[in-house]
Design a protein around this motif. Structure first.
Motif, PDB file in Angstrom:
ATOM      1  N   TYR A 193      12.031  -0.535 -10.905  1.00 31.62           N
ATOM      2  CA  TYR A 193      11.867   0.599 -10.017  1.00 31.62           C
ATOM      3  C   TYR A 193      11.140   0.193  -8.745  1.00 31.62           C
ATOM      4  CZ  TYR A 193      12.699   2.902 -14.497  1.00 31.62           C
ATOM      5  OH  TYR A 193      13.221   3.288 -15.705  1.00 31.62           O
ATOM      6  N   LEU A 194      11.388   0.945  -7.693  1.00 34.49           N
ATOM      7  CA  LEU A 194      10.623   0.789  -6.464  1.00 34.49           C
ATOM      8  C   LEU A 194      10.218   2.184  -6.010  1.00 34.49           C
ATOM      9  CD1 LEU A 194       9.604  -1.292  -4.374  1.00 34.49           C
ATOM     10  CD2 LEU A 194      11.601  -0.670  -2.983  1.00 34.49           C
ATOM     11  N   GLN A 195       8.948   2.505  -6.196  1.00 37.58           N
ATOM     12  CA  GLN A 195       8.411   3.776  -5.731  1.00 37.58           C
ATOM     13  C   GLN A 195       8.008   3.613  -4.276  1.00 37.58           C
ATOM     14  OE1 GLN A 195       8.070   6.844  -7.343  1.00 37.58           O
ATOM     15  NE2 GLN A 195       7.466   7.567  -5.310  1.00 37.58           N
ATOM     16  N   MET A 196       8.584   4.436  -3.426  1.00 37.39           N
ATOM     17  CA  MET A 196       8.341   4.322  -1.990  1.00 37.39           C
ATOM     18  C   MET A 196       7.679   5.606  -1.506  1.00 37.39           C
ATOM     19  SD  MET A 196      11.895   2.496  -0.779  1.00 37.39           S
ATOM     20  CE  MET A 196      12.866   3.977  -1.020  1.00 37.39           C
ATOM     21  N   ASN A 197       6.460   5.480  -1.022  1.00 37.13           N
ATOM     22  CA  ASN A 197       5.697   6.613  -0.514  1.00 37.13           C
ATOM     23  C   ASN A 197       5.430   6.435   0.975  1.00 37.13           C
ATOM     24  OD1 ASN A 197       5.528   7.636  -3.179  1.00 37.13           O
ATOM     25  ND2 ASN A 197       3.628   6.499  -3.553  1.00 37.13           N
ATOM     26  N   SER A 198       5.051   7.524   1.613  1.00 35.14           N
ATOM     27  CA  SER A 198       4.718   7.493   3.039  1.00 35.14           C
ATOM     28  C   SER A 198       5.804   6.793   3.845  1.00 35.14           C
ATOM     29  CB  SER A 198       3.367   6.790   3.254  1.00 35.14           C
ATOM     30  OG  SER A 198       2.343   7.456   2.545  1.00 35.14           O
ATOM     31  N   LEU A 199       7.031   7.166   3.599  1.00 34.67           N
ATOM     32  CA  LEU A 199       8.162   6.494   4.232  1.00 34.67           C
ATOM     33  C   LEU A 199       8.160   6.706   5.737  1.00 34.67           C
ATOM     34  CD1 LEU A 199      10.816   7.220   1.509  1.00 34.67           C
ATOM     35  CD2 LEU A 199      10.260   4.952   2.394  1.00 34.67           C
ATOM     36  N   LYS A 200       8.629   5.683   6.427  1.00 29.52           N
ATOM     37  CA  LYS A 200       8.690   5.684   7.883  1.00 29.52           C
ATOM     38  C   LYS A 200      10.138   5.472   8.325  1.00 29.52           C
ATOM     39  CE  LYS A 200       4.205   3.315   8.013  1.00 29.52           C
ATOM     40  NZ  LYS A 200       3.487   2.100   8.497  1.00 29.52           N
ATOM     41  N   GLY A 220       0.795  -1.216   0.000  1.00 29.92           N
ATOM     42  CA  GLY A 220       0.000   0.000   0.000  1.00 29.92           C
ATOM     43  C   GLY A 220       0.832   1.271   0.000  1.00 29.92           C
ATOM     44  N   ARG A 221       2.128   1.135   0.263  1.00 30.26           N
ATOM     45  CA  ARG A 221       3.011   2.314   0.278  1.00 30.26           C
ATOM     46  C   ARG A 221       4.060   2.238  -0.827  1.00 30.26           C
ATOM     47  NH1 ARG A 221       6.352   3.115   4.480  1.00 30.26           N
ATOM     48  NH2 ARG A 221       6.512   0.904   5.043  1.00 30.26           N
ATOM     49  N   PHE A 222       4.519   1.039  -1.142  1.00 29.91           N
ATOM     50  CA  PHE A 222       5.561   0.841  -2.146  1.00 29.91           C
ATOM     51  C   PHE A 222       4.949   0.221  -3.400  1.00 29.91           C
ATOM     52  CE2 PHE A 222       9.470   0.267   0.862  1.00 29.91           C
ATOM     53  CZ  PHE A 222       9.130   1.431   1.520  1.00 29.91           C
ATOM     54  N   THR A 223       5.541   0.561  -4.551  1.00 31.36           N
ATOM     55  CA  THR A 223       5.106  -0.007  -5.820  1.00 31.36           C
ATOM     56  C   THR A 223       6.318  -0.403  -6.648  1.00 31.36           C
ATOM     57  OG1 THR A 223       3.132   1.409  -5.841  1.00 31.36           O
ATOM     58  CG2 THR A 223       3.767   0.353  -7.917  1.00 31.36           C
ATOM     59  N   ILE A 224       6.351  -1.659  -7.077  1.00 29.68           N
ATOM     60  CA  ILE A 224       7.434  -2.134  -7.939  1.00 29.68           C
ATOM     61  C   ILE A 224       6.951  -2.107  -9.386  1.00 29.68           C
ATOM     62  CG2 ILE A 224       6.776  -4.573  -7.768  1.00 29.68           C
ATOM     63  CD1 ILE A 224       9.786  -5.251  -7.755  1.00 29.68           C
ATOM     64  N   SER A 225       7.864  -1.766 -10.282  1.00 31.23           N
ATOM     65  CA  SER A 225       7.536  -1.787 -11.705  1.00 31.23           C
ATOM     66  C   SER A 225       8.810  -2.080 -12.488  1.00 31.23           C
ATOM     67  CB  SER A 225       6.925  -0.457 -12.146  1.00 31.23           C
ATOM     68  OG  SER A 225       7.837   0.607 -11.947  1.00 31.23           O
ATOM     69  N   ARG A 226       8.641  -2.412 -13.755  1.00 30.91           N
ATOM     70  CA  ARG A 226       9.803  -2.697 -14.580  1.00 30.91           C
ATOM     71  C   ARG A 226       9.572  -2.178 -15.985  1.00 30.91           C
ATOM     72  NH1 ARG A 226      10.870  -8.851 -14.417  1.00 30.91           N
ATOM     73  NH2 ARG A 226      12.424  -8.364 -16.000  1.00 30.91           N
ATOM     74  N   ASP A 227      10.662  -1.863 -16.647  1.00 30.64           N
ATOM     75  CA  ASP A 227      10.629  -1.435 -18.043  1.00 30.64           C
ATOM     76  C   ASP A 227      11.625  -2.308 -18.781  1.00 30.64           C
ATOM     77  OD1 ASP A 227      10.956  -0.198 -20.521  1.00 30.64           O
ATOM     78  OD2 ASP A 227      10.712   1.811 -19.701  1.00 30.64           O
ATOM     79  N   ASN A 228      11.131  -3.355 -19.426  1.00 23.39           N
ATOM     80  CA  ASN A 228      12.021  -4.306 -20.090  1.00 23.39           C
ATOM     81  C   ASN A 228      12.790  -3.660 -21.242  1.00 23.39           C
ATOM     82  OD1 ASN A 228      11.337  -6.399 -18.373  1.00 23.39           O
ATOM     83  ND2 ASN A 228       9.735  -7.180 -19.724  1.00 23.39           N
ATOM     84  N   ALA A 229      12.202  -2.679 -21.883  1.00 27.58           N
ATOM     85  CA  ALA A 229      12.872  -2.015 -23.001  1.00 27.58           C
ATOM     86  C   ALA A 229      14.106  -1.257 -22.529  1.00 27.58           C
ATOM     87  CB  ALA A 229      11.904  -1.073 -23.705  1.00 27.58           C
ATOM     88  N   LYS A 230      14.066  -0.785 -21.298  1.00 25.44           N
ATOM     89  CA  LYS A 230      15.180  -0.019 -20.744  1.00 25.44           C
ATOM     90  C   LYS A 230      16.033  -0.833 -19.772  1.00 25.44           C
ATOM     91  CE  LYS A 230      12.863   4.462 -21.078  1.00 25.44           C
ATOM     92  NZ  LYS A 230      12.408   5.675 -20.332  1.00 25.44           N
ATOM     93  N   ASN A 231      15.666  -2.094 -19.569  1.00 19.13           N
ATOM     94  CA  ASN A 231      16.380  -2.949 -18.609  1.00 19.13           C
ATOM     95  C   ASN A 231      16.413  -2.321 -17.221  1.00 19.13           C
ATOM     96  OD1 ASN A 231      16.809  -4.693 -20.680  1.00 19.13           O
ATOM     97  ND2 ASN A 231      19.033  -4.642 -20.608  1.00 19.13           N
ATOM     98  N   MET A 232      15.256  -1.833 -16.799  1.00 20.83           N
ATOM     99  CA  MET A 232      15.171  -1.144 -15.520  1.00 20.83           C
ATOM    100  C   MET A 232      14.057  -1.736 -14.669  1.00 20.83           C
ATOM    101  SD  MET A 232      17.461   1.321 -15.491  1.00 20.83           S
ATOM    102  CE  MET A 232      16.887   2.361 -14.159  1.00 20.83           C
TER     103      MET A 232
END
Length: 124
Positions: free
Chosen positions: A80-87, A66-78
């Motif tokens: 990501y981990l979006q981290m919100n509401s950090l504690k 609910g706070r973090f979101t993982i994603s990937r971009d295969n075209a860019k070989n990347m």
């Protein structure tokens, strides 16, 4: 062989956000599931999040769901981990990892390649 390099860590106040990036090079990136793990001082490495290379399904530790979101971009070989509401308890070295599997992605022993890690520090 897959080489992984993380970036995007830093110091942030509680409630803030960071986006971690993991750049992959080497073998075909799209055939690897990717995970994020973290290790705080004096603690064992723990699973944070993962994304299945085949189905694209994502997995999260209860502590970050609910706070973090993982994603990937295969075209860019990347990945990501979006981290919100950090504690403050999110403070740790965050590492990305690659695995030629689609199951048991919460287990660090299942991963074949690891990055060096990036420090995330959350101040209260």
């Amino acid at each position: 062989q897959v080489q992984l390099v993380e970036s995007g860590g830093g110091l942030v106040q509680a409630g803030g956000s960071l986006r971690l990036s993991c750049a992959a090079s080497g073998r075909t990136f799209s055939g690897y599931s990717m995970g994020w793990f973290r290790q705080a001082p004096g603690k064992e490495r723990e699973f944070v999040s993962a994304i299945n290379w085949s189905s694209g399904m994502t997995y999260y530790a209860d502590s970050v769901a609910g706070r973090f979101t993982i994603s990937r971009d295969n075209a860019k070989n990347m990945v990501y981990l979006q981290m919100n509401s950090l504690k403050p308890e999110d403070t740790a070295v965050y590492s990305c990892a690659a695995a030629r599997i689609v199951t048991a992605l919460r287990s660090s022993s299942r991963y074949d390649y690891w990055g060096q890690g990036t420090q995330v520090t959350v101040s209260s």
